[in-house]
Each structure stands twice: as C-alpha cells, then as structure tokens.
Design a protein around this motif. Structure first.
Motif, PDB file in Angstrom:
ATOM      1  N   PHE A 642       0.834  -1.208   0.000  1.00 48.12           N
ATOM      2  CA  PHE A 642       0.000   0.000   0.000  1.00 48.12           C
ATOM      3  C   PHE A 642       0.867   1.255   0.000  1.00 48.12           C
ATOM      4  CE2 PHE A 642      -2.336   3.355   2.213  1.00 48.12           C
ATOM      5  CZ  PHE A 642      -3.526   3.381   1.499  1.00 48.12           C
ATOM      6  N   ILE A 643       1.893   1.259   0.849  1.00 50.45           N
ATOM      7  CA  ILE A 643       2.779   2.430   0.919  1.00 50.45           C
ATOM      8  C   ILE A 643       3.576   2.580  -0.371  1.00 50.45           C
ATOM      9  CG2 ILE A 643       4.755   3.431   2.134  1.00 50.45           C
ATOM     10  CD1 ILE A 643       3.691   2.025   4.688  1.00 50.45           C
ATOM     11  N   MET A 644       4.025   1.448  -0.951  1.00 51.86           N
ATOM     12  CA  MET A 644       4.748   1.523  -2.215  1.00 51.86           C
ATOM     13  C   MET A 644       3.865   2.112  -3.314  1.00 51.86           C
ATOM     14  SD  MET A 644       7.886   0.727  -1.972  1.00 51.86           S
ATOM     15  CE  MET A 644       8.068   0.911  -3.730  1.00 51.86           C
ATOM     16  N   THR A 645       2.601   1.718  -3.340  1.00 49.83           N
ATOM     17  CA  THR A 645       1.683   2.279  -4.323  1.00 49.83           C
ATOM     18  C   THR A 645       1.538   3.779  -4.122  1.00 49.83           C
ATOM     19  OG1 THR A 645       0.457   0.214  -4.592  1.00 49.83           O
ATOM     20  CG2 THR A 645      -0.696   2.242  -5.177  1.00 49.83           C
ATOM     21  N   SER A 646       1.433   4.192  -2.873  1.00 50.62           N
ATOM     22  CA  SER A 646       1.351   5.626  -2.579  1.00 50.62           C
ATOM     23  C   SER A 646       2.588   6.363  -3.100  1.00 50.62           C
ATOM     24  CB  SER A 646       1.195   5.829  -1.072  1.00 50.62           C
ATOM     25  OG  SER A 646       1.310   7.194  -0.737  1.00 50.62           O
ATOM     26  N   MET A 647       3.764   5.806  -2.864  1.00 53.96           N
ATOM     27  CA  MET A 647       5.009   6.451  -3.310  1.00 53.96           C
ATOM     28  C   MET A 647       5.126   6.447  -4.837  1.00 53.96           C
ATOM     29  SD  MET A 647       7.473   4.736  -0.409  1.00 53.96           S
ATOM     30  CE  MET A 647       9.012   5.459  -0.964  1.00 53.96           C
ATOM     31  N   LEU A 648       4.707   5.339  -5.455  1.00 56.66           N
ATOM     32  CA  LEU A 648       4.813   5.236  -6.914  1.00 56.66           C
ATOM     33  C   LEU A 648       3.768   6.092  -7.621  1.00 56.66           C
ATOM     34  CD1 LEU A 648       5.582   1.428  -7.107  1.00 56.66           C
ATOM     35  CD2 LEU A 648       7.125   3.285  -7.805  1.00 56.66           C
ATOM     36  N   ARG A 649       2.680   6.408  -6.939  1.00 62.91           N
ATOM     37  CA  ARG A 649       1.734   7.372  -7.512  1.00 62.91           C
ATOM     38  C   ARG A 649       2.372   8.754  -7.588  1.00 62.91           C
ATOM     39  NH1 ARG A 649      -3.530   7.320  -4.163  1.00 62.91           N
ATOM     40  NH2 ARG A 649      -4.216   8.794  -5.785  1.00 62.91           N
ATOM     41  N   ASP A 650       3.258   9.038  -6.649  1.00 60.19           N
ATOM     42  CA  ASP A 650       3.961  10.318  -6.685  1.00 60.19           C
ATOM     43  C   ASP A 650       4.931  10.396  -7.859  1.00 60.19           C
ATOM     44  OD1 ASP A 650       2.678  11.507  -4.619  1.00 60.19           O
ATOM     45  OD2 ASP A 650       4.409  11.671  -3.291  1.00 60.19           O
ATOM     46  N   VAL A 651       5.443   9.250  -8.293  1.00 62.19           N
ATOM     47  CA  VAL A 651       6.299   9.253  -9.490  1.00 62.19           C
ATOM     48  C   VAL A 651       5.512   9.798 -10.680  1.00 62.19           C
ATOM     49  CG1 VAL A 651       7.619   7.824 -11.097  1.00 62.19           C
ATOM     50  CG2 VAL A 651       7.691   7.335  -8.636  1.00 62.19           C
ATOM     51  N   ILE A 652       4.218   9.458 -10.730  1.00 63.36           N
ATOM     52  CA  ILE A 652       3.355   9.933 -11.818  1.00 63.36           C
ATOM     53  C   ILE A 652       3.037  11.407 -11.646  1.00 63.36           C
ATOM     54  CG2 ILE A 652       1.108   9.650 -12.935  1.00 63.36           C
ATOM     55  CD1 ILE A 652       2.835   7.253 -13.413  1.00 63.36           C
ATOM     56  N   PRO A 734      -6.209   0.682  -4.338  1.00 57.47           N
ATOM     57  CA  PRO A 734      -6.253  -0.370  -3.309  1.00 57.47           C
ATOM     58  C   PRO A 734      -6.905   0.156  -2.038  1.00 57.47           C
ATOM     59  CG  PRO A 734      -4.036   0.510  -3.523  1.00 57.47           C
ATOM     60  CD  PRO A 734      -4.826   1.100  -4.648  1.00 57.47           C
ATOM     61  N   ALA A 735      -7.643  -0.711  -1.392  1.00 60.78           N
ATOM     62  CA  ALA A 735      -8.243  -0.348  -0.107  1.00 60.78           C
ATOM     63  C   ALA A 735      -7.144  -0.230   0.946  1.00 60.78           C
ATOM     64  CB  ALA A 735      -9.267  -1.396   0.310  1.00 60.78           C
ATOM     65  N   GLU A 736      -7.310   0.702   1.855  1.00 59.37           N
ATOM     66  CA  GLU A 736      -6.304   0.882   2.904  1.00 59.37           C
ATOM     67  C   GLU A 736      -6.381  -0.280   3.884  1.00 59.37           C
ATOM     68  OE1 GLU A 736      -5.823   3.851   6.624  1.00 59.37           O
ATOM     69  OE2 GLU A 736      -5.762   4.828   4.643  1.00 59.37           O
ATOM     70  N   PRO A 737      -5.288  -1.009   4.093  1.00 60.19           N
ATOM     71  CA  PRO A 737      -5.320  -2.149   5.018  1.00 60.19           C
ATOM     72  C   PRO A 737      -5.285  -1.685   6.468  1.00 60.19           C
ATOM     73  CG  PRO A 737      -3.115  -1.876   4.111  1.00 60.19           C
ATOM     74  CD  PRO A 737      -3.978  -0.860   3.429  1.00 60.19           C
ATOM     75  N   GLU A 738      -5.602  -2.600   7.355  1.00 62.57           N
ATOM     76  CA  GLU A 738      -5.505  -2.300   8.784  1.00 62.57           C
ATOM     77  C   GLU A 738      -4.045  -2.101   9.163  1.00 62.57           C
ATOM     78  OE1 GLU A 738      -7.409  -5.217  11.145  1.00 62.57           O
ATOM     79  OE2 GLU A 738      -9.385  -4.974  10.188  1.00 62.57           O
TER      80      GLU A 738
END
Length: 799
Positions: A642-652, A734-738
């Motif tokens: 989830f955090i990697m997706t957040s960081m990789l969205r910033d690449v965009i 992605p849904a935010e996990p617990e």
C-alpha cells in the motif's frame, strides 16, 4: 458335340480355379484386414487453432487444412457432381465396379502394370484410410476386400462423409469444406453449381486440375463434370448453360486471423507441443488464451506507433534499395520480394515531383505520396545526430528507390521506414497473473524473437521499487531521511574504486525516501542496499519471483543491473498492485478437443476468491471463468504494498513519470527506468486492474540517443496502451489495510509535525514504524532550519 463338352468342362475348370484362387486369396489376406468398425471413430487430422478469450481466431498450426463436415450439410449438387466425376454407379454397386476392374485387369495383362485402378469411391475410402498408394496386385486385392467389407458395415452416406472429409484437394486442403475456404473463401453451402463442380473435379488430380495453377484445365474438367450431370439427368439444360458460362473465379484464401497476436500464438503453440507433442498439430485442439482482442489491439497499436515516433525523431536511414532508372516490371519484381511488416508496406518511387512523389505499391497500384508526410526525413547520422532538414522530395528520395509507407485512417500513404529499435509490452492481471496483452517486437515477420519473455535486459531505475520495498519491510518509512551525497566504494576483489552518481551529477543531501524515489536518486538506493546488506536483500527479492541467478551480488543491484525479461519485471510489479501477493503469469485458459470436450481449465492462484459470475468484459464467454483455486501466496506485508503504491503514484504526479498525468487518472502508479548510455528504456506501472511493463532498445545493445530515457521512449507506449484500455473504466485504488496510520510530517526532519510547522504534509506509515514527535525527542518548538538532535536508534537518519 465333343468340342462343346470340352469347352464346357474347360470353362468350368477355369471358373473353379478362379473361385479357388479368390477364396485362397481371401483366406490369406483376411486375417490381416483392419477392422472396418474403426472407420466409425476415425480421427482425421485437424490443425491446432488458437483463440483469444473473446473467441477471435489468432492462428492455425498444422500441415493439413481441414474442417470436417457432416453428410447432411453437404450440398446435394456437390454429391451429384462428385458421383458424376468419380463413381456414377455408387448408389447401386456393393463396393466394387466389375466393369472398372475388368478394364484395369486388361491393362495389367497388356502392360504388366496397373494403369487405372477401376476404383469406386468405397475402394478409395479403403485405400485412403487403411492402405498405401503403392501400385501392386496385392494392394489392389486388399482394397477390393476392404471395400466389400465397408459396404457391408457402413451406409452409403457414411462412406461418402468419410470420403469427402479425407481426400486431398490441393494447396494443403484436405476435405471439401477446407477446399471451399481455400479456393473461394466461404463455406461449401454458399458455392455455386459451377464452383461445386470445380471442387468435385479435384480428387482425380489435385495438381493437374488445380484452378489456381491450371485454370484452363480446371475449366475443362469442370465443364466435363457438368456435362456428365446433364446426361445423367441431375441438372437441366438451363442450369447447365448457366454454370458453364461462369468464369473460373477461384483465388487463394488462407484462414485469416481475426486478431493479430503472433507472439501470443507462438507461445501457445510451444506450450501445446510441450503438452501433447506432435499430436498438437493434428488432433484438432482448440486453445483459448487469456488475452482479449481489445487490449491486444491496443498493445499492438501503442508499440508500433511508439517505435515509429521514436524512429522518426532520429532521421531517415535511406531506402531499402536504390535500383535507379529501371522498367516498372523490374520494380514489381523487387517489390514482390518484400513483405509488409506491421502495417509498414513496401513501395517503389516511380517519379519525384516538386511537392509529391509517385509510388508503385506491391499490388500494382500507383499512388501519390505528399511532401507533408516526408518533411521529417532528415538524414540519419547517428543515434544522437541528424543531417539538415530536407526542403523538397528530391532531398529524400529518387526514382527507383524502394521505400516504406504506412496508411492513415483515410487510406492515404505516409512516408515511413521500418524502425531499427525494438520494444516489448507485457500486460497482466494482478489478481491472478492472466496475460491480458503481449507484444514481443515490432513485427513477427521481421523477427520471431519474443523480447517480452526472452530478452534479459537491465531494468535500470524501474527495479528501484523492489529495493525500497525491502527497506520498508526493514523498518524504514516513506519519511525516512537518507543522504543523497557522493559515495566511494572500494571493490577489493577487483582492486578498483566505484564512484556512482546520479544521472544529472547533482546531490540533494538528506532527502526523504518518498522524494528520493520519485526523483530517482541513485545514491539513496545504494545507501539503502548498503544498510540492509546485499545478501539479506537478495533473499528478500526472491519473494517477487526473481531468479537469484539473475540478480548481481553487489551494490550495483540498487541501480537495476539485474538481467530480467519484461515478463519477469511485470510479474514482480504485480505484487505491489495486488496487495503483496505473488501471482504466476499464465496464457492458456482452457483447451478443448475437436469434439468440444474440455481437456484443461486453468486454475491460477488468485488474490481474491474465484467467482462464478462472468467477467465484465464484452464478448467474453461465461464458460471461461476459472474454477475455484487456491489463494495466491502473500509474500510481502500488504501495508508495504500500500505504501509503495502511494510512493509510486507520486512518481506519476511529481516525478519522472509526470507525462502520464495526461491520462487524467488518479489511480496510476509507476516508475521509469533508463540504463547507462540509454541502452534500455523502461516504464512499469499499474492500477488495481492491470500491471503493464514496456521495454524499448536495440537487440544488440546500443544507445537510444541523446535525451532518450524511459520517460521519452517507453512511457509514451505505456500511456497509449493504458489510456486506451482504461478509458471509461472506473478508477481502482487499493483499499487501505488495517495497521496504517496517516500522520502530519515535518518535511525537513521526517518527524511528526508540530502545529506551527511550515509546509507540513501527510504521510502514511505502518503503525509500528510511525516516527516520534519532536516532544518525544525532547525538543520543543524548533525554528525552521535548525539542526535536529542526534538519534542513533532511528534508521531513518542514515547519512
């Protein structure tokens, strides 16, 4: 009287001897006769056919073109034409035509060899299914005995059905339905009487009476058959006259693929041969793949257009041949040796004007090529330099040049050339690994080398997310500070010093991991790997499915010096897209027998439980939904993904992938990759629905040129594909996990911000890795820019 008695007893003796001889022959040959019952379950050779998931034909493999037809589907006119040509007494005899046999016997006595077989259709069935084509007396006797046996056990309709499906009719066509498609491009039920008679004339001599090779002889044969039908009362005079007046209109037709996916077809063919051996080509398997026509067509267009755009940026490399002032017939012959490659067609320049060029196409037509489509063609000097811009057509081409053209949507030719660079695109579903689209190169006809699964290249910075993922699972956070500063590494084993640098040779000092990733800072990646340890990181990376042999054991691994295929990279990225699960890419969804029996159904490991609901894709058969399967293995913490997706969205949105913002979607994450001297250009990216990787470069590694990076070559191809296939589809994040906390962070320290902290921002953390507040560190209100106290226990402060 005595003479009559002599003749009588001599005849009786001769007849008895003949009967004894025939009986002896029957008793001798009978034990070796095959069972006629086997004909009821005979397996005719049918080619392997490959389909997309939405049932579009991709390819057909096999030496024999055959499409079996049932007797009740055979036009009555064809049956009458066939019997008139081959066996007009078929309905009455019992498998053997005595007159024909007597004629063949007479020829045998006179010449010592069998000239004509005197064969009935039943005898031909016996020969075609059970015997060889050897011309011998014993083979003919076997044929007769088998024919008699066939007539006893099978009906006339069954015998005709076997015959019309087995016979060879030229041009790799076996059976009348295949011949109908080969010569006329349509089912036999749609043929005219004249066309049916043409096909009925082929069994006697498929080469001699072939309407493609010998149209005049085939017409003579056709008209003879029509005349026989008239004399036998099978057609009337009016139909006869109408049929013989028809021209010979046969032309060569091949089974047209409904979907261009040659690299997919070859992958499916290889897998089928691995499963079934040579039977894959003959047993009539129908293979359904996981790709859909919509996504495959989008992938084809994106890759082809992207390579052409890159190629034209670097100039015109000249004609494929320069023939000079030669007759048009010479140009036609030269064009006949060249094939179209992925929509780039050969053409010959016949005339050069002031604002246009006349060209001759491969089909013999002439067209005009406008100057506007040629103005890009500066002379190619090297990957990084071009000659002066041309001012007129004569600066680019001359009469007799063999060139290439493409056609726009209006059918107008555009000046072009076959790209020298290559590319590959792989798109898979992160839920189960289904290959949604794949292109292995610019044109399969140019090179069958499938770069998507065979080309091992260095992924460059597109590999960095795997290093960052390892760091997040080792206790780092997206807010951790790492020093982007020069580093010197001494390789004692090689007695050399390595001084890595960033691509622009600048250094930013302490920088948060999130910012370091979207700015693709090399030295931060190296420091992370150095901190975690090479061996521990290598072990972690195998969770993504990478072969450890492909990963270098050294700090350079942080810069993407592994050797991976685009498929390897895509499968690894799927772990980020699906919440931390490893899925195995697969192509075949199901295999059916010639009778439609299900032989294989894919049951891939899935991230979400398999559903019995049909997939929401237009045109996809409900029966293709996979059965229940085991869940995919969780290989990294879903919070890390989830955090990697957040960081990789910033690449965009903020980094090297900013061009992708043109797609106007908020659910995209990705990373560019460019290797040393721009030998390789990469972009990998995803949303929760699709993971796609694009690679571009030269087969023999060479620079793509000055100012060519992952963002200029691979990313535009990725954008074209993803923009097309995701258009109109809802955004999927992605849904935010617990166990995830969102905290306000001080950008200068990476700590939890105080109320008055300027430019504070929100960051996501695993609950156990959230940073301390300034108060917890014993620091009150801190003026901006003031130094932090030492905190040796915090891995985020790695300088």
């Amino acid at each position: 009287m005595a003479v009559l008695k002599l003749i009588f007893w001599s005849s009786a003796a001769l007849l008895s001897a003949l009967l004894v001889g025939l009986s002896g022959t029957f008793l001798y040959l009978s034990p070796s006769q095959p069972s006629v019952e086997a004909l009821r379950s005979i397996q005719l050779q049918i080619p392997l056919r490959i389909y997309s998931r939405d049932e579009k034909l991709i390819a057909e493999f096999g030496e024999m073109r055959r499409a079996p037809i049932r007797f009740e589907d055979i036009p009555r006119d064809f049956i009458e034409a066939l019997l008139a040509a081959e066996d007009d007494d078929f309905e009455n005899h019992h498998g053997v035509d005595l007159r024909g046999l007597m004629r063949a016997t007479s020829q045998l006595v006179q010449t010592g060899q069998i000239q004509s077989g005197g064969s009935t259709i039943t005898m031909q069935v016996a020969k075609n299914f059970f015997l060889t084509s050897e011309r011998s007396f014993s083979r003919k006797l076997n044929e007769i005995l088998l024919a008699l046996q066939i007539e006893r056990e099978l009906s006339k309709d069954e015998i005709l059905e076997l015959y019309v499906n087995k016979i060879y009719l030229g041009n790799r066509a076996y059976g009348i339905e295949a011949a109908s498609h080969v010569y006329y491009g349509k089912p036999i039920q749609e043929l005219t009487l004249a066309q049916l008679a043409m096909i009925a004339g082929l069994p006697k001599a498929p080469s001699a009476f072939n309407p493609l090779a010998n149209p005049e002889r085939s017409r003579e044969r056709r008209d003879w058959i029509l005349g026989r039908m008239l004399r036998l009362g099978k057609i009337d005079e009016a139909r006869y006259q109408q049929a013989i007046a028809e021209p010979v209109d046969a032309s060569y037709h091949v089974a047209e693929a409904e979907l261009s996916a040659p690299y997919i077809a070859e992958m499916a063919r290889a897998e089928m041969v691995a499963r079934y051996g040579s039977a894959a080509y003959t047993d009539g398997f129908r293979v359904y793949t996981s790709i859909t026509s919509e996504r495959q067509n989008a992938a084809n267009a994106a890759l082809h257009n992207g390579l052409i755009e890159y190629d034209q940026r670097h100039g015109y490399r000249g004609p494929e041949a320069r023939l000079g002032d030669v007759p048009q017939e010479e140009l036609r012959k030269a064009l006949a040796t060249l094939r179209p490659l992925s929509g780039v067609h050969p053409a010959a320049v016949t005339q050069v004007g002031g604002d246009s060029v006349r060209i001759l196409l491969r089909d013999g037509s002439e067209r005009s090529l406008s100057w506007d489509s040629m103005s890009w063609a500066r002379p190619y000097l090297s990957a990084s330099s071009m000659g002066p811009r041309p001012q007129r057509p004569a600066d680019v081409v001359q009469a007799g040049d063999l060139i290439r053209v493409r056609f726009n949507d209006e059918g107008q030719p555009l000046f072009s050339q076959v790209p020298a660079a290559q590319a590959a695109l792989v798109s898979i579903s992160p839920e189960d690994g289904a290959i949604e689209a794949l292109v292995g190169g610019f044109a399969f006809g140019q090179s069958k080398y499938n770069r998507a699964i065979q080309a091992k290249r260095q992924p460059g910075s597109s590999f960095k997310p795997f290093i960052y993922s390892a760091a997040l699972d080792a206790g780092y956070t997206a807010a951790s500070l790492v020093n982007d500063a020069p580093i010197v590494h001494v390789e004692e084993s090689h007695d050399r010093v390595w001084r890595p640098k960033n691509d622009n040779n600048t250094f930013l000092g302490p920088i948060r991991l999130r910012e370091a990733l979207y700015k693709s800072r090399n030295l931060v990646s190296i420091r992370l790997l150095q901190s975690m340890g090479v061996d521990a990181t290598l072990e972690y990376l195998t969770r993504f499915g990478f072969n450890r042999q492909d990963l270098p054991r050294g700090l350079s691994m942080a810069l993407g010096t592994a050797t991976l295929t685009p498929m390897d990279v895509t499968a690894g990225w799927a772990v980020f897209a699906n919440g931390g699960h490893r899925v195995e890419p697969y192509l075949l969804t199901r295999i059916e027998s010639r009778d439609g029996e299900l032989l294989y159904q894919a049951a891939p490991r899935r991230v979400t439980p398999a559903t019995t609901e049909p997939e929401a894709t237009a045109g996809v058969s409900d029966s293709i939904v996979a059965p229940m399967a085991e869940p995919a293995e969780q290989v990294i913490d879903e919070r890390t993904a989830f955090i990697m997706t957040s960081m990789l969205r910033d690449v965009i949105t903020r980094g090297t992938g900013r061009r992708a913002m043109a797609l106007q979607r908020n659910d995209l994450a990705g990373k560019t990759g460019t290797t040393n001297e721009s030998f390789d250009s990469w972009f990998s990216g995803y949303n929760a629905e699709l993971v796609t990787t694009v690679w571009a470069g030269f087969d023999q590694p060479a620079t793509l040129g000055r100012n060519e990076y992952g963002s200029t070559v691979a990313l535009p191809i990725w954008m074209s594909y993803m923009g097309t296939v995701l258009q109109g589809r809802p955004e999927r994040l992605p849904a935010e996990p617990e166990g995830i906390l969102t905290l306000r962070i001080d950008p200068a320290s990476g700590r939890i911000a105080q109320a008055n902290t300027p430019e504070a921002y929100f960051e996501v953390f695993k609950a156990e890795d959230s940073p301390p507040t300034m108060q917890e560190l014993g620091v009150g209100s801190r003026p901006p820019g003031s130094p932090l106290p030492a905190d040796d226990s915090a891995p985020m402060d790695l300088f």
